[in-house]
Scaffold this motif. Structure first.
Motif, PDB file in Angstrom:
ATOM      1  N   LYS A   1      -1.968   3.462   5.901  1.00  0.00           N
ATOM      2  CA  LYS A   1      -2.299   2.268   5.117  1.00  0.00           C
ATOM      3  C   LYS A   1      -2.385   1.071   6.055  1.00  0.00           C
ATOM      4  CE  LYS A   1       0.837   4.051   1.565  1.00  0.00           C
ATOM      5  NZ  LYS A   1       2.062   3.751   0.783  1.00  0.00           N
ATOM      6  N   GLU A   2      -3.430   0.295   5.902  1.00  0.00           N
ATOM      7  CA  GLU A   2      -3.579  -0.935   6.680  1.00  0.00           C
ATOM      8  C   GLU A   2      -3.903  -2.071   5.724  1.00  0.00           C
ATOM      9  OE1 GLU A   2      -5.936   1.594   7.226  1.00  0.00           O
ATOM     10  OE2 GLU A   2      -4.775   2.694   8.734  1.00  0.00           O
TER      11      GLU A   2
ATOM     12  N   ARG B   1       2.622 -10.157  -1.533  1.00  0.00           N
ATOM     13  CA  ARG B   1       1.505 -10.086  -0.594  1.00  0.00           C
ATOM     14  C   ARG B   1       0.243  -9.624  -1.321  1.00  0.00           C
ATOM     15  NH1 ARG B   1       5.337  -6.640   3.418  1.00  0.00           N
ATOM     16  NH2 ARG B   1       6.672  -8.382   4.074  1.00  0.00           N
ATOM     17  N   THR B   2      -0.866 -10.240  -0.964  1.00  0.00           N
ATOM     18  CA  THR B   2      -2.151  -9.833  -1.516  1.00  0.00           C
ATOM     19  C   THR B   2      -3.232 -10.036  -0.474  1.00  0.00           C
ATOM     20  OG1 THR B   2      -3.720 -10.158  -3.341  1.00  0.00           O
ATOM     21  CG2 THR B   2      -2.603 -12.112  -2.517  1.00  0.00           C
ATOM     22  N   GLY B   3      -4.192  -9.131  -0.452  1.00  0.00           N
ATOM     23  CA  GLY B   3      -5.246  -9.220   0.548  1.00  0.00           C
ATOM     24  C   GLY B   3      -6.136  -7.996   0.535  1.00  0.00           C
ATOM     25  N   PHE B   4      -6.761  -7.730   1.660  1.00  0.00           N
ATOM     26  CA  PHE B   4      -7.662  -6.591   1.840  1.00  0.00           C
ATOM     27  C   PHE B   4      -6.871  -5.410   2.381  1.00  0.00           C
ATOM     28  CE2 PHE B   4     -10.302  -4.200   4.907  1.00  0.00           C
ATOM     29  CZ  PHE B   4     -11.219  -3.646   4.013  1.00  0.00           C
ATOM     30  N   GLY B   5      -7.025  -4.266   1.713  1.00  0.00           N
ATOM     31  CA  GLY B   5      -6.279  -3.088   2.126  1.00  0.00           C
ATOM     32  C   GLY B   5      -7.158  -1.862   2.268  1.00  0.00           C
ATOM     33  N   THR B   6      -6.781  -0.985   3.188  1.00  0.00           N
ATOM     34  CA  THR B   6      -7.461   0.299   3.369  1.00  0.00           C
ATOM     35  C   THR B   6      -6.418   1.406   3.350  1.00  0.00           C
ATOM     36  OG1 THR B   6      -7.318   0.295   5.787  1.00  0.00           O
ATOM     37  CG2 THR B   6      -9.229  -0.802   4.784  1.00  0.00           C
ATOM     38  N   ARG B   7      -6.866   2.592   2.990  1.00  0.00           N
ATOM     39  CA  ARG B   7      -5.962   3.735   2.906  1.00  0.00           C
ATOM     40  C   ARG B   7      -6.742   4.995   3.234  1.00  0.00           C
ATOM     41  NH1 ARG B   7      -1.269   5.150  -0.758  1.00  0.00           N
ATOM     42  NH2 ARG B   7      -1.249   7.420  -0.887  1.00  0.00           N
TER      43      ARG B   7
ATOM     44  N   LYS C   1     -10.778   8.268   1.602  1.00  0.00           N
ATOM     45  CA  LYS C   1     -10.720   6.990   2.290  1.00  0.00           C
ATOM     46  C   LYS C   1     -11.079   5.901   1.289  1.00  0.00           C
ATOM     47  CE  LYS C   1     -11.933   8.940   6.794  1.00  0.00           C
ATOM     48  NZ  LYS C   1     -12.867   8.879   7.958  1.00  0.00           N
ATOM     49  N   GLN C   2     -10.198   4.904   1.164  1.00  0.00           N
ATOM     50  CA  GLN C   2     -10.392   3.877   0.152  1.00  0.00           C
ATOM     51  C   GLN C   2     -10.234   2.488   0.763  1.00  0.00           C
ATOM     52  OE1 GLN C   2      -7.314   5.628  -2.499  1.00  0.00           O
ATOM     53  NE2 GLN C   2      -8.881   5.592  -4.087  1.00  0.00           N
ATOM     54  N   GLN C   3     -10.983   1.561   0.228  1.00  0.00           N
ATOM     55  CA  GLN C   3     -10.871   0.152   0.581  1.00  0.00           C
ATOM     56  C   GLN C   3     -10.817  -0.651  -0.708  1.00  0.00           C
ATOM     57  OE1 GLN C   3     -14.246  -0.823   3.031  1.00  0.00           O
ATOM     58  NE2 GLN C   3     -13.386   0.136   4.859  1.00  0.00           N
ATOM     59  N   GLY C   4     -10.030  -1.729  -0.687  1.00  0.00           N
ATOM     60  CA  GLY C   4      -9.939  -2.521  -1.892  1.00  0.00           C
ATOM     61  C   GLY C   4      -8.990  -3.684  -1.749  1.00  0.00           C
ATOM     62  N   THR C   5      -8.606  -4.230  -2.881  1.00  0.00           N
ATOM     63  CA  THR C   5      -7.650  -5.329  -2.935  1.00  0.00           C
ATOM     64  C   THR C   5      -6.251  -4.752  -3.080  1.00  0.00           C
ATOM     65  OG1 THR C   5      -9.290  -6.763  -3.986  1.00  0.00           O
ATOM     66  CG2 THR C   5      -6.980  -7.410  -4.162  1.00  0.00           C
TER      67      THR C   5
ATOM     68  N   THR D   1      13.375  -2.750  -2.563  1.00  0.00           N
ATOM     69  CA  THR D   1      12.246  -2.304  -3.366  1.00  0.00           C
ATOM     70  C   THR D   1      10.939  -2.629  -2.659  1.00  0.00           C
ATOM     71  OG1 THR D   1      11.186  -2.454  -5.543  1.00  0.00           O
ATOM     72  CG2 THR D   1      12.161  -4.476  -4.656  1.00  0.00           C
ATOM     73  N   ASN D   2       9.967  -1.739  -2.811  1.00  0.00           N
ATOM     74  CA  ASN D   2       8.644  -1.914  -2.207  1.00  0.00           C
ATOM     75  C   ASN D   2       7.612  -1.322  -3.166  1.00  0.00           C
ATOM     76  OD1 ASN D   2       6.292  -1.907  -0.621  1.00  0.00           O
ATOM     77  ND2 ASN D   2       7.440  -1.567   1.245  1.00  0.00           N
ATOM     78  N   ALA D   3       6.853  -2.196  -3.816  1.00  0.00           N
ATOM     79  CA  ALA D   3       5.841  -1.768  -4.773  1.00  0.00           C
ATOM     80  C   ALA D   3       4.457  -2.076  -4.214  1.00  0.00           C
ATOM     81  CB  ALA D   3       6.037  -2.468  -6.117  1.00  0.00           C
ATOM     82  N   ASP D   4       3.574  -1.069  -4.217  1.00  0.00           N
ATOM     83  CA  ASP D   4       2.223  -1.205  -3.664  1.00  0.00           C
ATOM     84  C   ASP D   4       1.185  -0.863  -4.728  1.00  0.00           C
ATOM     85  OD1 ASP D   4       2.847  -2.046  -1.106  1.00  0.00           O
ATOM     86  OD2 ASP D   4       2.967  -0.022  -0.306  1.00  0.00           O
ATOM     87  N   LEU D   5       0.164  -1.692  -4.801  1.00  0.00           N
ATOM     88  CA  LEU D   5      -0.966  -1.444  -5.690  1.00  0.00           C
ATOM     89  C   LEU D   5      -2.254  -1.643  -4.902  1.00  0.00           C
ATOM     90  CD1 LEU D   5      -2.431  -1.112  -8.452  1.00  0.00           C
ATOM     91  CD2 LEU D   5      -2.103  -3.584  -8.782  1.00  0.00           C
ATOM     92  N   LEU D   6      -3.141  -0.643  -4.936  1.00  0.00           N
ATOM     93  CA  LEU D   6      -4.445  -0.735  -4.302  1.00  0.00           C
ATOM     94  C   LEU D   6      -5.523  -0.559  -5.370  1.00  0.00           C
ATOM     95  CD1 LEU D   6      -6.176  -0.955  -1.702  1.00  0.00           C
ATOM     96  CD2 LEU D   6      -6.103   1.546  -1.575  1.00  0.00           C
ATOM     97  N   ILE D   7      -6.365  -1.579  -5.512  1.00  0.00           N
ATOM     98  CA  ILE D   7      -7.477  -1.538  -6.459  1.00  0.00           C
ATOM     99  C   ILE D   7      -8.752  -1.328  -5.652  1.00  0.00           C
ATOM    100  CG2 ILE D   7      -8.674  -2.755  -8.309  1.00  0.00           C
ATOM    101  CD1 ILE D   7      -6.167  -4.448  -8.691  1.00  0.00           C
ATOM    102  N   PRO D   8      -9.310  -0.105  -5.630  1.00  0.00           N
ATOM    103  CA  PRO D   8     -10.487   0.174  -4.791  1.00  0.00           C
ATOM    104  C   PRO D   8     -11.704  -0.646  -5.226  1.00  0.00           C
ATOM    105  CG  PRO D   8      -9.417   2.210  -5.502  1.00  0.00           C
ATOM    106  CD  PRO D   8      -8.812   1.105  -6.310  1.00  0.00           C
TER     107      PRO D   8
END
Length: 249
Positions: free
Chosen positions: A110-111, A130-136, A163-167, A185-192
Motif C-alpha cells: 500500500k502506498e 489522513r486523506t489523499g491518493f492511494g494505491t494498492r 492493482k487499485q488506485q483511488g482515494t 487503532t488503524n482504520a483504512d478505506l480505499l475508494i477505487p
C-alpha cells in the motif's frame, strides 16, 4: 518480534513498525505446523506545515515467510482450478493437507500521499486523520482460495492479482488508558477510481495490558470486508499473545 521507531525533528515526523509473528503447533501424529505466520511493515513520514496540519506519505507491506497450508482431520479429495480454468493443475484423492500459497505470497503493498490532520495530540492520546491518493497491489502468485465443495471434492480457485488506485482515508490513534491498558487503532478505506471495483475496508485494533515490567498481554482484532460471487461480508481475525518487550535506548 516487533520493532518500532519514531523520529521527530522540527516539522518532520517519521514512524516505522516491523512486526514478524510466527505460531507453531503440533498436530496429529506429531505433524509440526505453522499455524500463524505474518510480516507487517508500516512506514509513515509527515511534514507539518502548521501545528496540526501536514503532508504525509506512507508505504505498508504485508506478507508471510512460510508456504501456507490447510489441514483436515480426515483425508479428502481436492481440486485446484487456475485462472485459465484448467482443472488438471492439481487433482488428488485422500489428502489431509493442501498447500494454498507459496512463501511471501500473497503480497500486499500500500502506498499513499496526501493531507494529515492531527485531531488529538496529548501525552496519553493521539489521533490522526489522513486523506489523499492511494494505491494498492494484491499480488497472488500461485495462491488459491477455498471456493466450494462439489460431490465431496473441495475446490480451490486461483486468486487474481489486483492493482487499485483511488482515494484513501485513514484514521490512526494511540491511547494510554488506566490500569496499564493501551489501545491502538488503524482504520483504512480505499475508494477505487474504477467505479465497478469494490471498496477496500480494513480496521486493525490492538489492546495491550501490562502484567509486569517487560511482559504484557496483547489482543489483536482485525476486521476486513471481503467480496465473493455470492455477496460481501466482514471477516474477523482474533489473536491473543503473551508479549515480552524490551526497549533499546
Amino acid at each position: 518480534m516487533c520493532i518500532r521507531d519514531r523520529y521527530r525533528k522540527d516539522r518532520v515526523y517519521f514512524t516505522h513498525k516491523s512486526l514478524i509473528e510466527l505460531e507453531a503447533t503440533d498436530g496429529n501424529k506429531s505433524d509440526f505446523r505453522i499455524s500463524y505466520d505474518e510480516i507487517d511493515l508500516k512506514n509513515t513520514l509527515i511534514y507539518y506545515i502548521l501545528e496540526n496540519i501536514g503532508f504525509y506519505t506512507r508505504f505498508d507491506l504485508e506478507s508471510h515467510i512460510f508456504p501456507g497450508n490447510e489441514y483436515f482431520d480426515a483425508p479428502k479429495p481436492f481440486m485446484k482450478i487456475n485462472l485459465a480454468g484448467d482443472t488438471t493443475v492439481f487433482n488428488k484423492q485422500g489428502l489431509s493437507k493442501i498447500q494454498i500459497n507459496e512463501s511471501l505470497f500473497p503480497l500486499v503493498m500500500k502506498e499513499g500521499i496526501g493531507l494529515n490532520l492531527r485531531l488529538l495530540n496529548k501525552p496519553k492520546a493521539t489521533l490522526n486523520l489522513r486523506t489523499g491518493f492511494g494505491t494498492r497491489q494484491d499480488v497472488y502468485k500461485n495462491s488459491y482460495d477455498r471456493s466450494e465443495t462439489v460431490a465431496d471434492t473441495i475446490i480451490y480457485r486461483e486468486m487474481e492479482t489486483m492493482k487499485q488506485q483511488g482515494t484513501e482515508l485513514s484514521v490512526v490513534g494511540n491511547f494510554r488508558l488506566p490500569l496499564g491498558l493501551s489501545y491502538t487503532t488503524n482504520a483504512d478505506l480505499l475508494i477505487p477510481f474504477d467505479r465497478e471495483a469494490n471498496k477496500v475496508i480494513e480496521w486493525e485494533n490492538d489492546f495491550n495490558i501490562r502484567l509486569f515490567r517487560y511482559i504484557s498481554l496483547d489482543y489483536k482484532l482485525r476486521l476486513k470486508n471481503r467480496v465473493t460471487d455470492t455477496g460481501s461480508y466482514i471477516s474477523s481475525d482474533h489473536k491473543l499473545f503473551l508479549r515480552w518487550t524490551y526497549f533499546l535506548r
